[in-house]
Scaffold this active site. Structure first.
Site, PDB file in Angstrom:
ATOM      1  N   ARG A  75      19.663 -18.021 -43.246  1.00  0.00           N
ATOM      2  CA  ARG A  75      19.728 -16.608 -42.906  1.00  0.00           C
ATOM      3  C   ARG A  75      20.275 -15.858 -44.123  1.00  0.00           C
ATOM      4  NH1 ARG A  75      22.015 -19.419 -38.507  1.00  0.00           N
ATOM      5  NH2 ARG A  75      20.818 -19.225 -36.549  1.00  0.00           N
ATOM      6  N   LYS A 111      25.634 -18.934 -37.372  1.00  0.00           N
ATOM      7  CA  LYS A 111      26.008 -18.125 -36.219  1.00  0.00           C
ATOM      8  C   LYS A 111      26.937 -18.899 -35.296  1.00  0.00           C
ATOM      9  CE  LYS A 111      22.198 -14.832 -35.659  1.00  0.00           C
ATOM     10  NZ  LYS A 111      21.128 -14.377 -34.750  1.00  0.00           N
ATOM     11  N   HIS A 170      14.001 -12.686 -43.478  1.00  0.00           N
ATOM     12  CA  HIS A 170      13.747 -13.387 -42.220  1.00  0.00           C
ATOM     13  C   HIS A 170      12.313 -13.884 -42.144  1.00  0.00           C
ATOM     14  CE1 HIS A 170      15.951 -14.514 -38.678  1.00  0.00           C
ATOM     15  NE2 HIS A 170      14.896 -14.267 -37.924  1.00  0.00           N
ATOM     16  N   ARG A 192      12.359 -17.093 -43.705  1.00  0.00           N
ATOM     17  CA  ARG A 192      12.890 -18.094 -42.766  1.00  0.00           C
ATOM     18  C   ARG A 192      11.792 -18.533 -41.800  1.00  0.00           C
ATOM     19  NH1 ARG A 192      17.725 -19.990 -40.247  1.00  0.00           N
ATOM     20  NH2 ARG A 192      17.841 -19.589 -38.017  1.00  0.00           N
ATOM     21  N   HIS A 230      19.507 -23.400 -34.773  1.00  0.00           N
ATOM     22  CA  HIS A 230      19.350 -22.818 -33.448  1.00  0.00           C
ATOM     23  C   HIS A 230      20.167 -23.613 -32.438  1.00  0.00           C
ATOM     24  CE1 HIS A 230      15.215 -20.864 -34.511  1.00  0.00           C
ATOM     25  NE2 HIS A 230      16.228 -20.128 -34.892  1.00  0.00           N
ATOM     26  N   TYR A 266       7.950 -20.944 -32.800  1.00  0.00           N
ATOM     27  CA  TYR A 266       7.194 -21.312 -33.993  1.00  0.00           C
ATOM     28  C   TYR A 266       6.051 -22.279 -33.706  1.00  0.00           C
ATOM     29  CZ  TYR A 266      11.148 -19.292 -36.498  1.00  0.00           C
ATOM     30  OH  TYR A 266      12.105 -18.435 -36.962  1.00  0.00           O
TER      31      TYR A 266
END
Length: 324
Positions: free
Chosen positions: A161, A193, A270, A273, A296, A305
């Site tokens: 990120r 995150k 992004h 990414r 994730h 995806y």
């Protein structure tokens, strides 16, 4: 005496920081979103509301308030995604109540989230030809060109990120050791995150450009990617953050190269990414591996995806059954 929602929010933020170990950025966001909830409680004369008295009607009234709320900056109604962030913070607060044995008349599951405006939208990513053109575009005969090249290569190689890449420091890359031991594929732990740590990987190509960039630096700044503008203020200290590139500055840099390259699709950090993830899946990586590499928490987030593999399904099926 039973504590009110507003009083308990402070305890929740401390719990999130100390016990859950969430990042300061996440704590800051929780504080912002729940400050809005507190303002709503005060605005409807519910400043003394306790979890024991909280009902589904309160949740509905708050959702209605958010759907009619306008942004102070844009004066436009909050998007569904923004409303979701406010409601997610409330859900986390209710989960905290359950964790700490604080009785609440409703649960976190009673806070329904709006359907995301992104659901059903196609994931944007670069084709192989577009990616090659974009990666080759920065001119590397200047330090700024080397820096930009290293950033773009790192974005694609690691799937990081943009908020993670701006936090990298020079001391995380032991260049003499790399060269002495012929290291050409580097693994590095990063905190993403929610304070979750994962390993990211620099390819031989990306690491090579990083080494060239770092070796060309003559300053003693600790930040890996720094502003090279003469207008940037700096204290002159090695740990000064004044010259560290911001998320916005990298976003602008990527967009500038997109315009210069003439690639007729949106390119953002992004999107890089997304391209990282789709490239892996398109070359045989399994979903769980991509989930770990992206950081994730839930594999359902990674499943967006899988559109990459869909065009391949018919061909795989044809080859298998033609051999039977």
């Amino acid at each position: 005496m039973e504590q009110t929602f507003i009083q308990l929010i402070h305890h929740f933020l401390e719990y999130s920081e100390v016990e859950k170990g969430l990042s300061l950025e996440t704590i800051k966001n929780y504080h912002l979103y729940l400050k809005n909830f507190s303002a709503w409680l005060n605005g409807v004369n519910l400043s003394d509301l306790t979890p024991n008295s909280f009902t589904k009607q309160h949740i509905w009234d708050y959702r209605l308030y958010l759907s009619r709320k306008k942004s102070h900056k844009t004066q436009e109604y909050l998007t569904r995604d923004t409303q979701t962030r406010y409601l997610t913070a409330l859900r986390c607060l209710l989960k905290y109540f359950n964790k700490k044995g604080i009785y609440c008349a409703v649960s976190s599951d009673d806070v329904e989230l709006p359907r995301s405006s992104k659901q059903g939208a196609s994931i944007k990513f670069l084709t192989v030809d577009q990616l090659k053109k974009f990666l080759e575009f920065p001119q590397t005969d200047t330090l700024q060109g080397l820096r930009d090249k290293a950033i773009i290569e790192a974005l694609f190689s690691t799937g990081m990120r943009v908020g993670e890449i701006v936090k990298l420091n020079c001391n995380q890359f032991n260049i003499p050791y790399f060269k002495k031991n012929h290291i050409d594929h580097f693994e590095l732990p990063v905190k993403g995150k929610g304070g979750k740590v994962r390993n990211i990987y620099f390819s031989k190509r990306a690491l090579g450009w990083l080494i060239r960039y770092i070796e060309s630096r003559t300053d003693n700044m600790s930040a890996l990617f720094i502003s090279l503008s003469n207008n940037t203020k700096s204290s002159g200290q090695a740990d000064s953050g004044a010259r560290r590139l911001t998320v916005r500055s990298i976003q602008r840099m990527v967009e500038r190269y997109r315009r210069l390259s003439g690639i007729p699709v949106e390119i953002t950090p992004h999107v890089m990414r997304h391209t990282f993830a789709t490239h892996l899946l398109g070359n045989g990586a399994d979903l769980r591996t991509v989930q770990e590499l992206l950081g994730h928490a839930d594999v359902s987030t990674t499943q967006v995806y899988t559109h990459v593999t869909n065009p391949q399904l018919k061909e795989v099926h044809r080859k298998v059954y033609n051999e039977i």
